[in-house]
Design a protein around this motif. Structure first.
Motif, PDB file in Angstrom:
ATOM      1  N   ALA A  47       0.824  -1.208   0.000  1.00  0.00           N
ATOM      2  CA  ALA A  47       0.000   0.000   0.000  1.00  0.00           C
ATOM      3  C   ALA A  47       0.861   1.262   0.000  1.00  0.00           C
ATOM      4  O   ALA A  47       0.592   2.219  -0.739  1.00  0.00           O
ATOM      5  N   THR A  48       1.904   1.268   0.805  1.00  0.00           N
ATOM      6  CA  THR A  48       2.780   2.442   0.875  1.00  0.00           C
ATOM      7  C   THR A  48       3.588   2.578  -0.405  1.00  0.00           C
ATOM      8  O   THR A  48       3.784   3.700  -0.895  1.00  0.00           O
ATOM      9  N   LEU A  49       4.035   1.467  -0.955  1.00  0.00           N
ATOM     10  CA  LEU A  49       4.756   1.517  -2.225  1.00  0.00           C
ATOM     11  C   LEU A  49       3.869   2.106  -3.314  1.00  0.00           C
ATOM     12  O   LEU A  49       4.294   2.997  -4.064  1.00  0.00           O
ATOM     13  N   ASP A  50       2.642   1.630  -3.396  1.00  0.00           N
ATOM     14  CA  ASP A  50       1.697   2.164  -4.388  1.00  0.00           C
ATOM     15  C   ASP A  50       1.487   3.666  -4.202  1.00  0.00           C
ATOM     16  O   ASP A  50       1.416   4.418  -5.176  1.00  0.00           O
ATOM     17  N   ALA A  51       1.410   4.101  -2.946  1.00  0.00           N
ATOM     18  CA  ALA A  51       1.237   5.531  -2.665  1.00  0.00           C
ATOM     19  C   ALA A  51       2.454   6.326  -3.123  1.00  0.00           C
ATOM     20  O   ALA A  51       2.319   7.401  -3.718  1.00  0.00           O
ATOM     21  N   ARG A  52       3.646   5.818  -2.882  1.00  0.00           N
ATOM     22  CA  ARG A  52       4.884   6.500  -3.300  1.00  0.00           C
ATOM     23  C   ARG A  52       4.980   6.582  -4.823  1.00  0.00           C
ATOM     24  O   ARG A  52       5.466   7.568  -5.365  1.00  0.00           O
ATOM     25  N   ILE A  53       4.489   5.565  -5.490  1.00  0.00           N
ATOM     26  CA  ILE A  53       4.509   5.561  -6.959  1.00  0.00           C
ATOM     27  C   ILE A  53       3.542   6.616  -7.484  1.00  0.00           C
ATOM     28  O   ILE A  53       3.875   7.379  -8.387  1.00  0.00           O
ATOM     29  N   SER A  54       2.362   6.697  -6.901  1.00  0.00           N
ATOM     30  CA  SER A  54       1.338   7.612  -7.423  1.00  0.00           C
ATOM     31  C   SER A  54       1.514   9.062  -6.968  1.00  0.00           C
ATOM     32  O   SER A  54       1.089   9.978  -7.666  1.00  0.00           O
ATOM     33  N   ASP A  55       2.149   9.290  -5.824  1.00  0.00           N
ATOM     34  CA  ASP A  55       2.253  10.682  -5.343  1.00  0.00           C
ATOM     35  C   ASP A  55       3.507  11.410  -5.818  1.00  0.00           C
ATOM     36  O   ASP A  55       3.817  12.495  -5.340  1.00  0.00           O
ATOM     37  N   LYS A  56       4.213  10.800  -6.764  1.00  0.00           N
ATOM     38  CA  LYS A  56       5.370  11.437  -7.393  1.00  0.00           C
ATOM     39  C   LYS A  56       6.504  11.751  -6.408  1.00  0.00           C
ATOM     40  O   LYS A  56       7.219  12.737  -6.542  1.00  0.00           O
ATOM     41  N   THR A  57       6.674  10.907  -5.412  1.00  0.00           N
ATOM     42  CA  THR A  57       7.776  11.033  -4.466  1.00  0.00           C
ATOM     43  C   THR A  57       9.089  10.933  -5.229  1.00  0.00           C
ATOM     44  O   THR A  57       9.259  10.048  -6.063  1.00  0.00           O
TER      45      THR A  57
END
Length: 116
Positions: A45-55
């Motif tokens: 879930a956190t990996l997916d968030a990092r991918i989508s939030d342009k970190t």
């Protein structure tokens, strides 16, 4: 000294390239994710968030929950540079990930990629 350009690149823009490289050689997206989980401690879930939030890469590694202590066993050359000789920590972490994805794409067994 100015930051290296790769530090400011979004992880989400490079992630599809990692997946494409692995899939082109018959490996799966799930295996790329497994390698990233192992290296960084991110859950899905956190990996997916990092991918989508342009970190950016620098933040991606700085915020990693638990960098795997076994990552120091990753040796060899990537982009013509010996990984063990990279002094800058963030660049070394990026190159560790590059090396793991390369090993995955080359068909190396997951147990050896994950240094188990």
């Amino acid at each position: 000294m100015a930051k290296h350009r790769v530090y400011t690149m979004s992880f989400g823009s490079v992630y599809p390239l990692y997946v494409a490289k692995a899939e082109k050689k018959g490996r799966a997206k799930a295996e790329v994710d497994q390698v990233i989980h192992w290296l960084t401690g991110y859950d899905q879930a956190t990996l997916d968030a990092r991918i989508s939030d342009k970190t950016d890469f620098e933040t991606f590694f700085a915020d990693a929950p638990a960098m795997n202590p076994e990552r120091v066993k990753i040796t060899g050359k990537i982009c013509g540079v010996q990984i063990e000789e990279i002094e800058e920590e963030t660049m070394r972490e990026i190159r560790y990930l590059d090396k793991l994805v390369d090993e995955l794409a080359r068909g190396r067994p997951m147990s050896k990629i994950l240094r188990s």
